[in-house]
Design a protein around this motif. Structure first.
Motif, short mmCIF file in Angstrom:
data_model
loop_
_atom_site.label_atom_id
_atom_site.label_comp_id
_atom_site.label_asym_id
_atom_site.label_seq_id
_atom_site.Cartn_x
_atom_site.Cartn_y
_atom_site.Cartn_z
N TYR A 383 0.79 -1.03 0.03
CA TYR A 383 0.06 -0.02 -0.18
C TYR A 383 0.86 1.16 -0.05
CZ TYR A 383 -4.33 2.46 0.61
OH TYR A 383 -5.56 3.25 0.24
N THR A 384 1.93 1.15 0.59
CA THR A 384 3.02 2.34 0.77
C THR A 384 3.41 2.60 -0.78
OG1 THR A 384 3.57 1.90 2.95
CG2 THR A 384 5.03 3.30 1.61
N GLY A 385 3.89 1.62 -1.34
CA GLY A 385 4.24 1.48 -2.76
C GLY A 385 3.38 2.14 -3.64
N TYR A 386 2.11 1.69 -3.56
CA TYR A 386 0.84 2.23 -4.41
C TYR A 386 0.64 3.75 -4.05
CZ TYR A 386 -3.70 3.30 -5.88
OH TYR A 386 -4.92 4.01 -6.31
N ARG A 387 0.90 4.22 -3.04
CA ARG A 387 0.75 5.68 -2.80
C ARG A 387 1.71 6.30 -3.50
NH1 ARG A 387 -0.60 6.54 3.67
NH2 ARG A 387 -0.82 8.68 2.85
N LEU A 388 3.24 5.74 -3.58
CA LEU A 388 4.33 6.42 -4.24
C LEU A 388 3.92 6.56 -5.67
CD1 LEU A 388 7.36 5.13 -2.35
CD2 LEU A 388 6.56 7.40 -2.22
N ALA A 389 3.27 5.44 -6.16
CA ALA A 389 3.10 5.28 -7.87
C ALA A 389 1.54 5.43 -8.00
CB ALA A 389 3.78 4.11 -8.25
N ALA A 390 0.57 6.15 -7.25
CA ALA A 390 -0.83 5.96 -7.64
C ALA A 390 -1.05 6.72 -8.83
CB ALA A 390 -1.42 6.61 -6.38
N PRO A 391 -2.11 6.51 -9.25
CA PRO A 391 -2.64 6.95 -10.76
C PRO A 391 -2.51 8.71 -10.46
CG PRO A 391 -3.86 5.05 -10.33
CD PRO A 391 -2.86 5.15 -9.26
N ARG A 392 -2.87 9.06 -9.53
CA ARG A 392 -3.08 10.47 -9.19
C ARG A 392 -1.58 11.22 -9.52
NH1 ARG A 392 -3.90 8.56 -3.78
NH2 ARG A 392 -2.04 9.12 -2.48
N GLU A 393 -0.54 10.41 -9.00
CA GLU A 393 0.78 11.15 -9.31
C GLU A 393 1.07 11.39 -10.84
OE1 GLU A 393 2.62 12.03 -6.74
OE2 GLU A 393 1.13 11.43 -5.38
N PHE A 394 0.47 10.41 -11.46
CA PHE A 394 0.71 10.34 -12.98
C PHE A 394 -0.18 11.64 -13.48
CE2 PHE A 394 2.25 6.34 -11.99
CZ PHE A 394 3.10 5.91 -13.16
#
Length: 547
Positions: A383-394
């Motif tokens: 989940y931490t990794g997902y927050r770093l690479a979440a679609p919203r970051e893109f």
């Protein structure tokens, strides 16, 4: 907010704020304990290494750093760096690689101390924002790719990152159902805690819920004892129906606290891979720590500003101590620091108490820590990794401009395909090539044309001309830091030819921070510039006929 309302520091601050800091330190400890264990294991080192880092970060670094409410400890962003160092230098022997990596941590920490003493705390400005965000997103993808297998109770047989990613379907197909139940339920709980906006739910730290539920299921499934169990053959979705569980799916910590210490081996100090590890640890650790400390300042209700040079020196000292006795490198960590602020912390004593509770837990409750399932910790890291690479970051990067989005994507792909240092270097080179295509001359890459003039006792005029880009921002950043608080600063960019996203972001952030401390800032002279997107931080260029 006036000076009188600021919390005291030092022993006076302890006497004044010990109740709020003690409570916050305890709550942060509950969040940090599973994260420290998970980060250490994902890094390929013993779980105790993460605890050692957090203890030193709390007890030592909190007393000498330059920030007020940051929490210092191991961070997910360094998992990739440490794992690669252990794997590369160990040549298959993870324990030997661990001890070589401890030596690399010590050397990297000495470089961090030197950076702080040489006032290099502003060096984070040299890295383009899109490259930094791309680096973090790539780290997030790598963490997810590696930890998702542990969530399903499977160990992939892969020698490369892309092979590890390719084996995810196989791990799902060959999952260990009881272990997967623990991991997937942990992920579901994290999603619920993130989505549901209820004050009573938000009061309970999600990592603790995940760990407690995982421990309860671990007891229910009797993970303490190695045994086989059968799944009904009527369930046709499973490739087989006989599974094994046991203590190997639980956290392994020494029953004797002193058995958790390991010492560095400098035997590979003359090798290339050793110095790659040193540079990677120093670069990523310093950059993340500086960015996190600056971000936490914005969350501080008292609007205090950290001394970033002092902060990076203190982190370097803490990392030196950690590396000498078996700890992973630490940074000023953003998630735990945010929780610290939200829990009402007032001073650095909250960080101290968080470290003290961590020490007490590992010294007196090793048996309880051993009951934590690794699948629960893997869920936290996924989940931490997902927050770093979440679609919203893109999406956020695309909003700033297509050029930044391209750099962001190229950095991600480069880090995944090569390694962290090469990937970041490729992102920076691409940024430079884009600037060259926009007419920036080579001589302007490291020298910004600006002039600061004090027009009266309370007013400063900052005139910027030519190209204002990420690689020449450092000089301006240093000069602005010398302007006293409480003044009025006018930024005039009418003579600038190009202002990139990193500089635009810095000017807006500086203005907000300066105004929070009682001053006033105005940015003008950009009316004739054409932005590359509608975002207020987008790069902008003056048309050639206007130059």
């Amino acid at each position: 907010m006036t000076e009188k309302t600021l919390p005291k520091t030092g022993l006076a601050g302890l006497r004044e704020n010990w109740r709020s800091d003690l409570l916050s330190g305890f709550l942060v400890f509950l969040i940090a304990l599973p994260l420290c264990l998970g980060i250490a294991m994902a890094s390929g080192v013993p779980p105790m290494a993460g605890i050692i880092s957090a203890v030193i970060g709390g007890l030592l670094v909190s007393r000498i750093n330059g920030s007020y409410v940051t929490i210092t400890g191991p961070a997910a962003g360094l998992i990739v760096v440490i794992y690669d160092a252990v794997h590369t230098m160990g040549n298959g022997d993870m324990m030997a690689g661990y001890r070589y990596t401890l030596a690399a941590i010590v050397v990297a920490s000495l470089l961090q101390i030197a950076m702080g003493l040489m006032k290099a705390g502003k060096l984070s400005a040299f890295f383009p924002s899109s490259v930094v965000h791309g680096m973090l997103a790539a780290i997030g993808i790598i963490i997810m790719a590696k930890q998702i297998h542990t969530v399903f109770g499977v160990k992939p047989d892969a020698d490369s990152l892309f092979a590890t990613i390719g084996q995810i379907p196989s791990s799902i197909w060959n999952m260990n159902p009881e272990v997967a139940m623990i991991g997937l339920l942990g992920l579901i709980l994290l999603i619920i805690w993130d989505v549901v906006d209820h004050k009573w739910i938000k009061m309970i730290p999600a990592p603790i819920v995940v760990v407690l539920v995982g421990m309860a299921l671990g007891q229910f499934y009797n993970l303490d004892i190695k045994h086989h169990y059968l799944i009904s053959p009527d369930i046709e979705l499973l490739p087989h129906h006989d599974f094994t569980v046991g203590p190997k799916y639980l956290v392994a910590v020494p029953q004797n606290f002193m058995d958790g210490f390991y010492f560095p081996d400098f035997g590979k100090i003359a090798t290339v891979e050793f110095w790659i590890a040193v540079v990677s640890i120093c670069l990523v650790g310093s950059l993340e720590s500086l960015l996190s400390a600056a971000a936490v300042d914005k969350l501080d209700p008292y609007k205090r500003c950290s001394d970033l040079n002092k902060d990076i020196t203190a982190v370097g000292i803490g990392n030196t101590a950690a590396g000498l006795i078996g700890g992973t490198p630490m940074i000023s960590e953003i998630v735990r620091s945010s929780a610290n602020v939200n829990n009402g912390a007032k001073t650095g004593w909250a960080n101290f108490f968080h470290g003290a509770f961590m020490l007490l837990a590992v010294a007196f409750l090793p048996g309880l820590i051993h009951e934590i399932p690794m699948a629960s910790l893997a869920a936290l890291l996924v989940y931490t990794g997902y927050r770093l690479a979440a679609p919203r970051e893109f999406y956020k990067t695309l909003e700033i401009g297509k050029d930044n989005f391209v750099i962001f994507i190229v950095t991600i792909i480069s880090v995944l395909a090569t390694d962290l240092l090469i990937g970041v270097a490729i992102g920076i080179v691409l940024k430079i090539l884009i600037h060259i295509s926009r007419g920036v001359k080579f001589k302007n890459f490291f020298s910004m044309a600006f002039h600061i003039k004090q027009t009266d006792e309370n007013t400063y005029q900052v005139h910027i001309s030519g190209a204002a880009i990420f690689s020449n921002l450092l000089g301006l950043k240093s000069e602005l830091a010398e302007i006293p608080e409480g003044k009025t600063i006018y930024f005039d960019l009418s003579e600038s030819e190009l202002v990139d996203h990193t500089v635009m972001e810095f000017l807006h952030d500086f203005s907000e921070d300066y105004q929070r401390s009682g001053g006033h800032c105005e940015i003008s002279g950009l009316d004739e510039h054409e932005p590359y997107s509608d975002h207020p931080h987008a790069a902008r260029r003056k048309p050639s006929d206007q130059n």
